[in-house]
Design a protein around this motif. Structure first.
Motif, PDB file in Angstrom:
ATOM      1  N   LEU A  17       0.799  -1.229   0.000  1.00  0.00           N
ATOM      2  CA  LEU A  17       0.000   0.000   0.000  1.00  0.00           C
ATOM      3  C   LEU A  17       0.832   1.279   0.000  1.00  0.00           C
ATOM      4  O   LEU A  17       0.280   2.378   0.057  1.00  0.00           O
ATOM      5  N   LEU A  18       2.151   1.157  -0.065  1.00  0.00           N
ATOM      6  CA  LEU A  18       3.012   2.344  -0.044  1.00  0.00           C
ATOM      7  C   LEU A  18       2.671   3.317  -1.167  1.00  0.00           C
ATOM      8  O   LEU A  18       2.549   4.523  -0.942  1.00  0.00           O
ATOM      9  N   GLU A  19       2.516   2.814  -2.374  1.00  0.00           N
ATOM     10  CA  GLU A  19       2.209   3.690  -3.508  1.00  0.00           C
ATOM     11  C   GLU A  19       0.847   4.358  -3.326  1.00  0.00           C
ATOM     12  O   GLU A  19       0.682   5.537  -3.651  1.00  0.00           O
ATOM     13  N   THR A  20      -0.099   3.631  -2.779  1.00  0.00           N
ATOM     14  CA  THR A  20      -1.425   4.205  -2.526  1.00  0.00           C
ATOM     15  C   THR A  20      -1.324   5.368  -1.559  1.00  0.00           C
ATOM     16  O   THR A  20      -1.909   6.431  -1.786  1.00  0.00           O
ATOM     17  N   ASN A  28      -6.694  16.574   5.036  1.00  0.00           N
ATOM     18  CA  ASN A  28      -6.185  17.375   6.145  1.00  0.00           C
ATOM     19  C   ASN A  28      -4.831  16.804   6.559  1.00  0.00           C
ATOM     20  O   ASN A  28      -4.740  15.913   7.403  1.00  0.00           O
ATOM     21  N   GLU A  29      -3.785  17.323   5.954  1.00  0.00           N
ATOM     22  CA  GLU A  29      -2.441  16.781   6.172  1.00  0.00           C
ATOM     23  C   GLU A  29      -1.988  16.912   7.625  1.00  0.00           C
ATOM     24  O   GLU A  29      -1.329  16.016   8.148  1.00  0.00           O
ATOM     25  N   LYS A  30      -2.317  18.006   8.260  1.00  0.00           N
ATOM     26  CA  LYS A  30      -1.900  18.199   9.649  1.00  0.00           C
ATOM     27  C   LYS A  30      -2.559  17.153  10.554  1.00  0.00           C
ATOM     28  O   LYS A  30      -1.897  16.556  11.406  1.00  0.00           O
ATOM     29  N   ALA A  31      -3.836  16.897  10.357  1.00  0.00           N
ATOM     30  CA  ALA A  31      -4.537  15.891  11.159  1.00  0.00           C
ATOM     31  C   ALA A  31      -3.969  14.500  10.903  1.00  0.00           C
ATOM     32  O   ALA A  31      -3.816  13.705  11.837  1.00  0.00           O
ATOM     33  N   PHE A  32      -3.628  14.197   9.649  1.00  0.00           N
ATOM     34  CA  PHE A  32      -3.059  12.898   9.323  1.00  0.00           C
ATOM     35  C   PHE A  32      -1.682  12.743   9.963  1.00  0.00           C
ATOM     36  O   PHE A  32      -1.359  11.692  10.507  1.00  0.00           O
ATOM     37  N   HIS A  33      -0.897  13.808   9.916  1.00  0.00           N
ATOM     38  CA  HIS A  33       0.436  13.778  10.534  1.00  0.00           C
ATOM     39  C   HIS A  33       0.311  13.510  12.034  1.00  0.00           C
ATOM     40  O   HIS A  33       1.047  12.702  12.602  1.00  0.00           O
ATOM     41  N   PHE A  34      -0.624  14.176  12.683  1.00  0.00           N
ATOM     42  CA  PHE A  34      -0.823  13.951  14.108  1.00  0.00           C
ATOM     43  C   PHE A  34      -1.370  12.556  14.392  1.00  0.00           C
ATOM     44  O   PHE A  34      -1.079  11.973  15.442  1.00  0.00           O
ATOM     45  N   ALA A  35      -2.131  11.980  13.480  1.00  0.00           N
ATOM     46  CA  ALA A  35      -2.582  10.596  13.644  1.00  0.00           C
ATOM     47  C   ALA A  35      -1.383   9.655  13.650  1.00  0.00           C
ATOM     48  O   ALA A  35      -1.310   8.725  14.469  1.00  0.00           O
ATOM     49  N   LEU A  36      -0.426   9.907  12.769  1.00  0.00           N
ATOM     50  CA  LEU A  36       0.798   9.102  12.743  1.00  0.00           C
ATOM     51  C   LEU A  36       1.580   9.255  14.043  1.00  0.00           C
ATOM     52  O   LEU A  36       2.116   8.278  14.588  1.00  0.00           O
ATOM     53  N   LEU A  37       1.638  10.464  14.561  1.00  0.00           N
ATOM     54  CA  LEU A  37       2.336  10.706  15.828  1.00  0.00           C
ATOM     55  C   LEU A  37       1.634  10.004  16.989  1.00  0.00           C
ATOM     56  O   LEU A  37       2.289   9.432  17.867  1.00  0.00           O
ATOM     57  N   ARG A  38       0.291  10.037  16.978  1.00  0.00           N
ATOM     58  CA  ARG A  38      -0.457   9.358  18.042  1.00  0.00           C
ATOM     59  C   ARG A  38      -0.183   7.861  18.041  1.00  0.00           C
ATOM     60  O   ARG A  38      -0.052   7.240  19.100  1.00  0.00           O
ATOM     61  N   VAL A  39      -0.088   7.265  16.871  1.00  0.00           N
ATOM     62  CA  VAL A  39       0.218   5.834  16.780  1.00  0.00           C
ATOM     63  C   VAL A  39       1.590   5.560  17.376  1.00  0.00           C
ATOM     64  O   VAL A  39       1.782   4.590  18.121  1.00  0.00           O
ATOM     65  N   GLN A  40       2.562   6.422  17.078  1.00  0.00           N
ATOM     66  CA  GLN A  40       3.916   6.237  17.610  1.00  0.00           C
ATOM     67  C   GLN A  40       3.936   6.346  19.130  1.00  0.00           C
ATOM     68  O   GLN A  40       4.527   5.512  19.821  1.00  0.00           O
ATOM     69  N   VAL A  41       3.282   7.353  19.670  1.00  0.00           N
ATOM     70  CA  VAL A  41       3.266   7.563  21.122  1.00  0.00           C
ATOM     71  C   VAL A  41       2.509   6.422  21.802  1.00  0.00           C
ATOM     72  O   VAL A  41       2.978   5.854  22.793  1.00  0.00           O
ATOM     73  N   ASP A  42       1.352   6.051  21.263  1.00  0.00           N
ATOM     74  CA  ASP A  42       0.573   4.954  21.825  1.00  0.00           C
ATOM     75  C   ASP A  42       1.376   3.654  21.813  1.00  0.00           C
ATOM     76  O   ASP A  42       1.369   2.893  22.785  1.00  0.00           O
ATOM     77  N   SER A  43       2.086   3.415  20.721  1.00  0.00           N
ATOM     78  CA  SER A  43       2.897   2.201  20.622  1.00  0.00           C
ATOM     79  C   SER A  43       3.999   2.186  21.674  1.00  0.00           C
ATOM     80  O   SER A  43       4.259   1.150  22.284  1.00  0.00           O
ATOM     81  N   LEU A  64       5.513   5.675   7.158  1.00  0.00           N
ATOM     82  CA  LEU A  64       4.585   6.559   6.443  1.00  0.00           C
ATOM     83  C   LEU A  64       4.925   8.025   6.667  1.00  0.00           C
ATOM     84  O   LEU A  64       4.844   8.839   5.744  1.00  0.00           O
ATOM     85  N   GLU A  65       5.334   8.364   7.869  1.00  0.00           N
ATOM     86  CA  GLU A  65       5.719   9.752   8.145  1.00  0.00           C
ATOM     87  C   GLU A  65       6.928  10.155   7.310  1.00  0.00           C
ATOM     88  O   GLU A  65       6.961  11.246   6.734  1.00  0.00           O
ATOM     89  N   LYS A  66       7.911   9.280   7.218  1.00  0.00           N
ATOM     90  CA  LYS A  66       9.097   9.587   6.393  1.00  0.00           C
ATOM     91  C   LYS A  66       8.723   9.662   4.914  1.00  0.00           C
ATOM     92  O   LYS A  66       9.202  10.530   4.194  1.00  0.00           O
ATOM     93  N   LEU A  67       7.875   8.757   4.447  1.00  0.00           N
ATOM     94  CA  LEU A  67       7.458   8.747   3.056  1.00  0.00           C
ATOM     95  C   LEU A  67       6.701  10.021   2.690  1.00  0.00           C
ATOM     96  O   LEU A  67       6.967  10.644   1.661  1.00  0.00           O
ATOM     97  N   LEU A  68       5.782  10.430   3.543  1.00  0.00           N
ATOM     98  CA  LEU A  68       4.897  11.551   3.226  1.00  0.00           C
ATOM     99  C   LEU A  68       5.443  12.915   3.635  1.00  0.00           C
ATOM    100  O   LEU A  68       5.137  13.923   2.997  1.00  0.00           O
ATOM    101  N   LEU A  74       9.096  13.102  15.752  1.00  0.00           N
ATOM    102  CA  LEU A  74       9.533  12.598  17.054  1.00  0.00           C
ATOM    103  C   LEU A  74      10.812  11.785  16.923  1.00  0.00           C
ATOM    104  O   LEU A  74      10.865  10.626  17.265  1.00  0.00           O
ATOM    105  N   SER A  75      11.860  12.399  16.422  1.00  0.00           N
ATOM    106  CA  SER A  75      13.118  11.673  16.305  1.00  0.00           C
ATOM    107  C   SER A  75      13.947  11.874  17.570  1.00  0.00           C
ATOM    108  O   SER A  75      13.869  12.893  18.241  1.00  0.00           O
TER     109      SER A  75
END
Length: 85
Positions: A17-20, A28-43, A64-68, A74-75
């Motif tokens: 699904l990378l290409e997709t 909403n790119e900002k909301a999507f970016h924060f969704a990725l961050l939430r997954v990282q923190v939750d994990s 996905l964060e690096k790709l997009l 959060l490095s």
């Protein structure tokens, strides 16, 4: 967001699904970016429950964060900054 949920639940789908993710416009790119961050923190917070499961989820979110976005917000060893705030 539905596609993100799908790969978070089954990280083995990510390579297919990378290409997709790369070609699909994000409303909403900002909301999507924060969704990725939430997954990282939750994990990170749940890592003790099932280390393999939560390492895979974090890997998906970071990939996905690096790709997009080109880099990780959060490095390790860097200050987190949010534009526009």
């Amino acid at each position: 967001m539905l596609l993100l949920s799908e790969v978070i639940e089954d990280p083995h789908k990510l390579p297919y699904l990378l290409e997709t993710f790369y070609t699909t416009p994000i409303k909403n790119e900002k909301a999507f970016h924060f969704a990725l961050l939430r997954v990282q923190v939750d994990s990170d917070l749940r890592m003790h429950e099932d280390i393999q499961k939560y390492q895979q989820r974090r890997y998906v979110a970071e990939t996905l964060e690096k790709l997009l976005y080109g880099e990780l917000m959060l490095s390790v060893g860097e200050t987190v900054g949010i534009e526009g705030d």
